[in-house]
Scaffold this motif. Sequence first.
Motif, PDB file in Angstrom:
ATOM      1  N   ARG A  67       8.809   9.200  -4.378  1.00 32.47           N
ATOM      2  CA  ARG A  67       7.853   8.115  -4.274  1.00 32.47           C
ATOM      3  C   ARG A  67       7.262   8.082  -5.705  1.00 32.47           C
ATOM      4  NH1 ARG A  67       5.864   3.800  -4.789  1.00 32.47           N
ATOM      5  NH2 ARG A  67       4.489   2.886  -3.488  1.00 32.47           N
ATOM      6  N   ARG A  68       6.858   9.229  -6.319  1.00 27.10           N
ATOM      7  CA  ARG A  68       5.931   9.286  -7.554  1.00 27.10           C
ATOM      8  C   ARG A  68       7.085   9.042  -8.784  1.00 27.10           C
ATOM      9  NH1 ARG A  68       1.656  14.038  -7.869  1.00 27.10           N
ATOM     10  NH2 ARG A  68       1.122  12.424  -9.220  1.00 27.10           N
ATOM     11  N   GLN A  82      10.280   3.629   1.345  1.00 30.89           N
ATOM     12  CA  GLN A  82       9.180   3.438   0.750  1.00 30.89           C
ATOM     13  C   GLN A  82       8.055   3.030   1.640  1.00 30.89           C
ATOM     14  OE1 GLN A  82       9.283   1.957  -3.365  1.00 30.89           O
ATOM     15  NE2 GLN A  82       7.330   0.943  -2.839  1.00 30.89           N
ATOM     16  N   ARG A  83       8.425   1.990   2.425  1.00 30.26           N
ATOM     17  CA  ARG A  83       7.505   1.378   3.500  1.00 30.26           C
ATOM     18  C   ARG A  83       7.028   2.331   4.463  1.00 30.26           C
ATOM     19  NH1 ARG A  83       7.334  -0.183   8.323  1.00 30.26           N
ATOM     20  NH2 ARG A  83       9.355   0.160   8.895  1.00 30.26           N
ATOM     21  N   ASP A 134       4.847   5.169   2.737  1.00 30.73           N
ATOM     22  CA  ASP A 134       3.579   4.754   2.422  1.00 30.73           C
ATOM     23  C   ASP A 134       2.627   4.566   3.460  1.00 30.73           C
ATOM     24  OD1 ASP A 134       4.502   4.537  -0.163  1.00 30.73           O
ATOM     25  OD2 ASP A 134       4.429   2.623  -0.452  1.00 30.73           O
ATOM     26  N   ARG A 141       1.805   8.145   4.580  1.00 35.70           N
ATOM     27  CA  ARG A 141       0.990   8.910   3.546  1.00 35.70           C
ATOM     28  C   ARG A 141      -0.554   8.275   3.631  1.00 35.70           C
ATOM     29  NH1 ARG A 141       1.255   8.139  -2.992  1.00 35.70           N
ATOM     30  NH2 ARG A 141      -0.053  10.238  -3.432  1.00 35.70           N
ATOM     31  N   GLY A 142      -0.476   7.008   3.934  1.00 36.14           N
ATOM     32  CA  GLY A 142      -1.762   6.354   4.126  1.00 36.14           C
ATOM     33  C   GLY A 142      -2.642   7.155   4.864  1.00 36.14           C
TER      34      GLY A 142
END
Length: 150
Positions: free
Chosen positions: A50-51, A105-106, A109, A112-113
């Motif tokens: 992701r990064r 990614q969705r 994220d 991770r949120g």
Amino acid sequence: MDDQLPEPLRTVEHELTTLLRRGRTVSWGLVKEVHPHLEPNSYGLLLWLRRSGSTRLTDLATRLGVGKGTLSRQIRGLEALGLVRRDPDPVDRRAAQLSLTEEGQRRFDAARGTRLDELERSLRDWPAEDLTEFARLLRRFNGSWTPERG
């Protein structure tokens, strides 16, 4: 032998062990939020992808400190789940660039949120200077610590 170690070193060992244990527990829960069939150690791999946006397998293996064979097996599993894709490397057509799919990614994220919200709640009362210093010291530690494996 333990009595001969300086107290700060014993405290660091204890606190690091606590942090790693808690981190592992949180990561196991988070990977299940990303996908119910993910391996527990996939969170760190997904975070790096992701990064970085896109990276070669060999570069990622070096960064994570794992063998290319181990990482390749993990990547195949993530590809099968539709979370990671391989694209031809524009510089070296024999190599591939790895990245998260839009779905990967969705999902990442969203999970991770949750983790970042919990972290923010835990550190909410810390002065900004302490938080900055904590981040600096963690970065320094992670950059210098190279555990030996026997």
